[in-house]
Design an enzyme around this catalytic site. Structure first.
Site, PDB file in Angstrom:
ATOM      1  N   LYS A 135       0.838  -1.206   0.000  1.00  0.00           N
ATOM      2  CA  LYS A 135       0.000   0.000   0.000  1.00  0.00           C
ATOM      3  C   LYS A 135       0.873   1.257   0.000  1.00  0.00           C
ATOM      4  CE  LYS A 135      -3.836  -2.469   2.182  1.00  0.00           C
ATOM      5  NZ  LYS A 135      -4.645  -2.780   3.387  1.00  0.00           N
TER       6      LYS A 135
ATOM      7  N   GLN B 265      -4.659  -1.686   9.749  1.00  0.00           N
ATOM      8  CA  GLN B 265      -4.599  -3.001   9.114  1.00  0.00           C
ATOM      9  C   GLN B 265      -5.157  -4.067  10.061  1.00  0.00           C
ATOM     10  OE1 GLN B 265      -3.779  -3.448   5.929  1.00  0.00           O
ATOM     11  NE2 GLN B 265      -3.987  -5.671   5.976  1.00  0.00           N
TER      12      GLN B 265
ATOM     13  N   ASP C 110     -10.964   2.883   4.338  1.00  0.00           N
ATOM     14  CA  ASP C 110     -11.308   1.460   4.230  1.00  0.00           C
ATOM     15  C   ASP C 110     -12.824   1.258   4.172  1.00  0.00           C
ATOM     16  OD1 ASP C 110      -9.307  -0.480   3.994  1.00  0.00           O
ATOM     17  OD2 ASP C 110      -8.756  -0.374   6.120  1.00  0.00           O
TER      18      ASP C 110
HETATM   19  N1  GUN Z   1      -7.028  -6.965   6.264  1.00  0.00           N
HETATM   20  C1  GUN Z   1      -7.402  -7.688   5.185  1.00  0.00           C
HETATM   21  N2  GUN Z   1      -7.933  -6.887   4.250  1.00  0.00           N
HETATM   22  C2  GUN Z   1      -7.883  -5.629   4.743  1.00  0.00           C
HETATM   23  C3  GUN Z   1      -8.281  -4.367   4.229  1.00  0.00           C
HETATM   24  O1  GUN Z   1      -8.816  -4.223   3.127  1.00  0.00           O
HETATM   25  N3  GUN Z   1      -8.060  -3.311   5.057  1.00  0.00           N
HETATM   26  C4  GUN Z   1      -7.501  -3.441   6.274  1.00  0.00           C
HETATM   27  N4  GUN Z   1      -7.338  -2.349   7.007  1.00  0.00           N
HETATM   28  N5  GUN Z   1      -7.132  -4.592   6.783  1.00  0.00           N
HETATM   29  C5  GUN Z   1      -7.318  -5.693   6.016  1.00  0.00           C
END
Ligand code: GUN
Length: 291
Positions: free
Chosen positions: A52, A96, A119
């Site tokens: 990311k 995350q 998100d």
């Molecule tokens: N863990 C697995 N997928 C995601 C996501 O799209 N965002 C976040 N913050 N954590 C995750």
């Protein structure tokens, strides 16, 4: 059979975002700034957050990665979130998941300022999504919609079967595929661990979206001819012959199902890269909304 090439489409999206960021820079505007908080040392989570951050660099965003130890308390994380909510330089941030067990995930997600919740996990944003209001759509479902859109996959009146009811993928996907419009207007069946006779259901599906995390769960005999197959699974399976010691494996038996599907996403290179591209898109949106 057409491969839904998430790697290519995500690169196209990143190019589009970069062009917009270049224009922002030329006119002296602030560029989008994404922060990502990671608690603990989970290898997969560190890899995702690393990707990311690299994607931010590629499109010209600012990014900040905040690493917190595995023993971080809930209060410490809530304090960090409040700091990010108040920091005017940060346009959007993510926490995350998964979080260590001493931390209540719902409490944490509720603490994020909904206007910075790129998100789309805050209940306010999730509720807006369900009500067709302007919001942040969670990145993985948003990425799947974008793939269906760019390949003009017909979803109207189709039977879409979703496997898995996670808050991140299955649940929002079930809402989005049933919405009015394109992609949408599907008749949706949401299946999960208590579903009986899953083969009977999947074999009637025009579109299958599998977000289960069980390698090779979906077999050719569970799928009808010309079905559209979206594989959200990304499980690390130990493999001594590969340099990393594992291979990323999807939920779908790609080798056999690709022979009968009309469209199919590969793993890797399907939904995964789309998730990152759509997080960037949400961050750009967050910046634009703050101007
Ligand atoms: N863990 C697995 N997928 C995601 C996501 O799209 N965002 C976040 N913050 N954590 C995750």
């Amino acid at each position: 059979m057409t491969i839904l090439d998430g790697k290519k489409v995500s690169n196209d999206i990143k190019d589009e975002i970069k062009a917009q960021v270049d224009k922002m820079k030329e006119s002296g505007e602030k560029v989008p700034h994404l922060a990502a908080v990671i608690v603990g040392n989970d290898g997969a989570s560190l890899t995702y957050v690393g990707s990311k951050v690299r994607a931010c660099e590629r499109v010209g965003f600012e990014s900040t990665m905040i690493r917190m130890s595995n023993t971080t308390s809930e209060v410490e994380l809530l304090d960090k979130i409040e700091e990010l909510n108040q920091n005017d330089d940060i346009d959007g941030f993510i926490i995350q998941l998964p979080l260590p067990r001493q931390i209540n995930t719902q409490k944490v997600l509720m603490a994020v300022d909904p206007s910075k919740d790129v998100d789309g996990f805050h209940p306010e944003n999730f509720g807006k999504m369900a009500l067709d209001m302007s919001t942040f759509i969670p990145a993985t479902p948003f990425g799947i919609l974008e793939l269906l859109d760019r390949y003009k996959v017909d979803t109207d009146g189709k039977h879409t079967v979703i496997i898995g009811r996670s808050h991140i993928v299955g649940r929002p996907m079930s809402i989005l595929m049933g919405r009015k419009g394109f992609p949408g207007n599907s008749t949706v069946t949401l299946t999960h661990s208590h579903t009986k006779n899953i083969t009977q259901i999947t074999s009637q599906a025009d579109i299958i979206i599998s977000a289960l995390g069980v390698p090779n769960f979906l077999k050719a005999e569970m799928v009808k001819d010309d079905a559209v197959i979206i594989d959200v699974g990304i499980t690390r399976v130990p493999d001594e012959s590969s340099p990393k010691g594992y291979i990323i494996t999807g939920d779908v038996d790609f080798e056999n199902i690709s022979k009968k599907a009309s469209f199919i996403t590969p793993v890797p290179g399907g939904v995964g890269p789309m998730t990152i591209a759509m997080l960037l898109k949400n961050t750009l949106l967050a910046r634009e909304r703050r101007m």
